[in-house]
Design a protein around this motif. Sequence first.
Motif, PDB file in Angstrom:
ATOM      1  N   SER A   1      -2.146  -1.918 -15.358  1.00 37.72           N
ATOM      2  CA  SER A   1      -1.045  -1.197 -14.709  1.00 37.72           C
ATOM      3  C   SER A   1      -1.030  -1.487 -13.203  1.00 37.72           C
ATOM      4  CB  SER A   1      -1.191   0.309 -14.936  1.00 37.72           C
ATOM      5  OG  SER A   1      -1.178   0.614 -16.303  1.00 37.72           O
ATOM      6  N   ARG A   2       0.159  -1.397 -12.623  1.00 36.76           N
ATOM      7  CA  ARG A   2       0.306  -1.638 -11.192  1.00 36.76           C
ATOM      8  C   ARG A   2      -0.036  -0.370 -10.424  1.00 36.76           C
ATOM      9  NH1 ARG A   2       5.938  -3.311  -8.284  1.00 36.76           N
ATOM     10  NH2 ARG A   2       6.493  -1.303  -9.180  1.00 36.76           N
ATOM     11  N   LEU A   3      -0.675  -0.534  -9.255  1.00 39.19           N
ATOM     12  CA  LEU A   3      -1.014   0.582  -8.376  1.00 39.19           C
ATOM     13  C   LEU A   3      -0.042   0.609  -7.203  1.00 39.19           C
ATOM     14  CD1 LEU A   3      -4.909   0.322  -8.166  1.00 39.19           C
ATOM     15  CD2 LEU A   3      -3.515   1.583  -9.803  1.00 39.19           C
ATOM     16  N   HIS A   4       0.479   1.777  -6.895  1.00 34.48           N
ATOM     17  CA  HIS A   4       1.349   1.991  -5.739  1.00 34.48           C
ATOM     18  C   HIS A   4       0.623   2.972  -4.814  1.00 34.48           C
ATOM     19  CE1 HIS A   4       5.411   3.752  -4.097  1.00 34.48           C
ATOM     20  NE2 HIS A   4       4.621   3.271  -3.161  1.00 34.48           N
ATOM     21  N   LEU A   5       0.054   2.454  -3.715  1.00 33.03           N
ATOM     22  CA  LEU A   5      -0.679   3.280  -2.761  1.00 33.03           C
ATOM     23  C   LEU A   5       0.280   3.750  -1.678  1.00 33.03           C
ATOM     24  CD1 LEU A   5      -3.985   1.227  -2.408  1.00 33.03           C
ATOM     25  CD2 LEU A   5      -3.418   3.026  -4.030  1.00 33.03           C
ATOM     26  N   GLN A   6       0.525   5.047  -1.610  1.00 31.90           N
ATOM     27  CA  GLN A   6       1.504   5.631  -0.702  1.00 31.90           C
ATOM     28  C   GLN A   6       0.788   6.365   0.428  1.00 31.90           C
ATOM     29  OE1 GLN A   6       4.912   5.379  -0.766  1.00 31.90           O
ATOM     30  NE2 GLN A   6       4.891   6.448   1.172  1.00 31.90           N
ATOM     31  N   PRO A   7       0.860   5.861   1.678  1.00 26.87           N
ATOM     32  CA  PRO A   7       0.233   6.578   2.794  1.00 26.87           C
ATOM     33  C   PRO A   7       1.005   7.845   3.123  1.00 26.87           C
ATOM     34  CG  PRO A   7       1.459   4.686   3.598  1.00 26.87           C
ATOM     35  CD  PRO A   7       1.490   4.598   2.097  1.00 26.87           C
ATOM     36  N   PRO A   8       0.438   8.756   3.921  1.00 28.85           N
ATOM     37  CA  PRO A   8       1.141   9.995   4.257  1.00 28.85           C
ATOM     38  C   PRO A   8       2.387   9.726   5.097  1.00 28.85           C
ATOM     39  CG  PRO A   8      -0.880   9.788   5.528  1.00 28.85           C
ATOM     40  CD  PRO A   8      -0.921   8.699   4.498  1.00 28.85           C
ATOM     41  N   ALA A   9       3.288  10.696   5.124  1.00 29.99           N
ATOM     42  CA  ALA A   9       4.530  10.559   5.891  1.00 29.99           C
ATOM     43  C   ALA A   9       4.222  10.326   7.368  1.00 29.99           C
ATOM     44  CB  ALA A   9       5.384  11.815   5.723  1.00 29.99           C
ATOM     45  N   GLY A  10       4.961   9.393   7.979  1.00 27.78           N
ATOM     46  CA  GLY A  10       4.775   9.097   9.391  1.00 27.78           C
ATOM     47  C   GLY A  10       3.693   8.082   9.674  1.00 27.78           C
ATOM     48  N   ALA A  11       3.021   7.584   8.629  1.00 21.58           N
ATOM     49  CA  ALA A  11       1.950   6.608   8.844  1.00 21.58           C
ATOM     50  C   ALA A  11       2.541   5.260   9.236  1.00 21.58           C
ATOM     51  CB  ALA A  11       1.099   6.465   7.586  1.00 21.58           C
ATOM     52  N   ALA A  12       1.809   4.525  10.065  1.00 22.61           N
ATOM     53  CA  ALA A  12       2.266   3.200  10.500  1.00 22.61           C
ATOM     54  C   ALA A  12       2.060   2.165   9.405  1.00 22.61           C
ATOM     55  CB  ALA A  12       1.522   2.776  11.778  1.00 22.61           C
ATOM     56  N   ARG A  13       1.111   2.379   8.550  1.00 20.45           N
ATOM     57  CA  ARG A  13       0.805   1.426   7.493  1.00 20.45           C
ATOM     58  C   ARG A  13       1.781   1.594   6.335  1.00 20.45           C
ATOM     59  NH1 ARG A  13      -5.300   0.444   5.140  1.00 20.45           N
ATOM     60  NH2 ARG A  13      -4.866  -1.521   4.033  1.00 20.45           N
ATOM     61  N   PRO A  14       2.382   0.505   5.833  1.00 18.03           N
ATOM     62  CA  PRO A  14       3.359   0.629   4.741  1.00 18.03           C
ATOM     63  C   PRO A  14       2.689   0.861   3.392  1.00 18.03           C
ATOM     64  CG  PRO A  14       3.011  -1.678   5.278  1.00 18.03           C
ATOM     65  CD  PRO A  14       2.203  -0.893   6.288  1.00 18.03           C
ATOM     66  N   SER A  15       3.520   1.123   2.395  1.00 23.97           N
ATOM     67  CA  SER A  15       3.004   1.267   1.036  1.00 23.97           C
ATOM     68  C   SER A  15       2.438  -0.067   0.554  1.00 23.97           C
ATOM     69  CB  SER A  15       4.112   1.729   0.092  1.00 23.97           C
ATOM     70  OG  SER A  15       4.625   2.966   0.505  1.00 23.97           O
ATOM     71  N   ARG A  16       1.445   0.024  -0.338  1.00 21.81           N
ATOM     72  CA  ARG A  16       0.836  -1.186  -0.882  1.00 21.81           C
ATOM     73  C   ARG A  16       0.951  -1.175  -2.412  1.00 21.81           C
ATOM     74  NH1 ARG A  16      -5.107  -1.126   0.918  1.00 21.81           N
ATOM     75  NH2 ARG A  16      -4.756   1.130   0.983  1.00 21.81           N
ATOM     76  N   PHE A  17       1.178  -2.370  -2.955  1.00 22.78           N
ATOM     77  CA  PHE A  17       1.241  -2.539  -4.402  1.00 22.78           C
ATOM     78  C   PHE A  17       0.193  -3.572  -4.803  1.00 22.78           C
ATOM     79  CE2 PHE A  17       5.354  -0.958  -3.222  1.00 22.78           C
ATOM     80  CZ  PHE A  17       5.697  -0.079  -4.242  1.00 22.78           C
ATOM     81  N   LEU A  18      -0.630  -3.240  -5.802  1.00 23.25           N
ATOM     82  CA  LEU A  18      -1.647  -4.175  -6.251  1.00 23.25           C
ATOM     83  C   LEU A  18      -1.962  -3.906  -7.715  1.00 23.25           C
ATOM     84  CD1 LEU A  18      -4.612  -2.430  -6.189  1.00 23.25           C
ATOM     85  CD2 LEU A  18      -4.025  -2.521  -3.770  1.00 23.25           C
TER      86      LEU A  18
END
Length: 319
Positions: free
Chosen positions: A297-314
Amino acid sequence: MTASSLLLALAVTALIGGVATAWLWLVQQPRTEREEGLRLLSAMRWREFSRLVVAALHSRGFEPEAIEDAAERGQDSVIHLRRDGKEWLLACKQGLNYRITPANVSDMTDAVRFHGAAGGVVATPGVTEPAARKVAARVDLIDGDTLWPMVQAQLAPGVRDELAGKARQAATRHVAIAWAGALALGLAGAAVMPKGETANDAPAIAAATTTAATTAAPGPAANAATTTVATPVHAAAPISEGEQRDEVIRMVSTLPGVERAMWSTRSTLLVYLIDEDANPVRGICDVMEKYESLRTSRLHLQPPAGAARPSRFLQCATY
């Protein structure tokens, strides 16, 4: 247990179990499906969420503005719609915990006045404060309870089936628990019922006395019977894929750096991070690799709101 007490136990079990089953399937199951659906909407990107809302509003006569009009207007904080030839404004407020307040209504009213629109719409998967409804003269407020029936039909069939499946699994578990509780209450009621030894009860009492005497008597046959009853063997039933998915959510949500987790689609695990520097990938992959049908399955890593780092998919593993 007398015949009358047995009938009482059966009646109490059937009554409580039947009422609980009807409530769980007819009331709680749709409520669970709606709650899961609103969580999914809250996890979407704002653009995806707003497109679903615009498509859902089509049933109420709203149409998106022409591409030429949107290009001429440029960037704007609201979405422009048209109904009956008049302009309307739409504001989509994402977040399951979002609350539409009188201040939100005031902002939309000012926007409607500034653009010369006929009215405005504020939509959110969250809730609307009662005070906000009192001041919403030219603004329609659509929160979770109203939004979900509108948006549900716009979701992909696979997503709808997954949400309905989760709700059915939860209802099935709760029905089993309800019937177990109903049986316990029925037996408890029969136990406290006044007992009287009538002529009809004599054969049952005699049979129970004979059985007890036989059990108490020494001998190899009695010991063998006792041993057979005391050591039943049950094969462990394999857990279903839905239960595996629930286990993944439970274990991933306890990992360091993870706020919570959920299945946004059947093949994507959405993981909310506590801070943008958290990196629980190794721990998540260790959990996923335990289940053959879920490890790719694909992982969608969602940082907290306002974070500078974007979402990651792996992906932890490939086919």
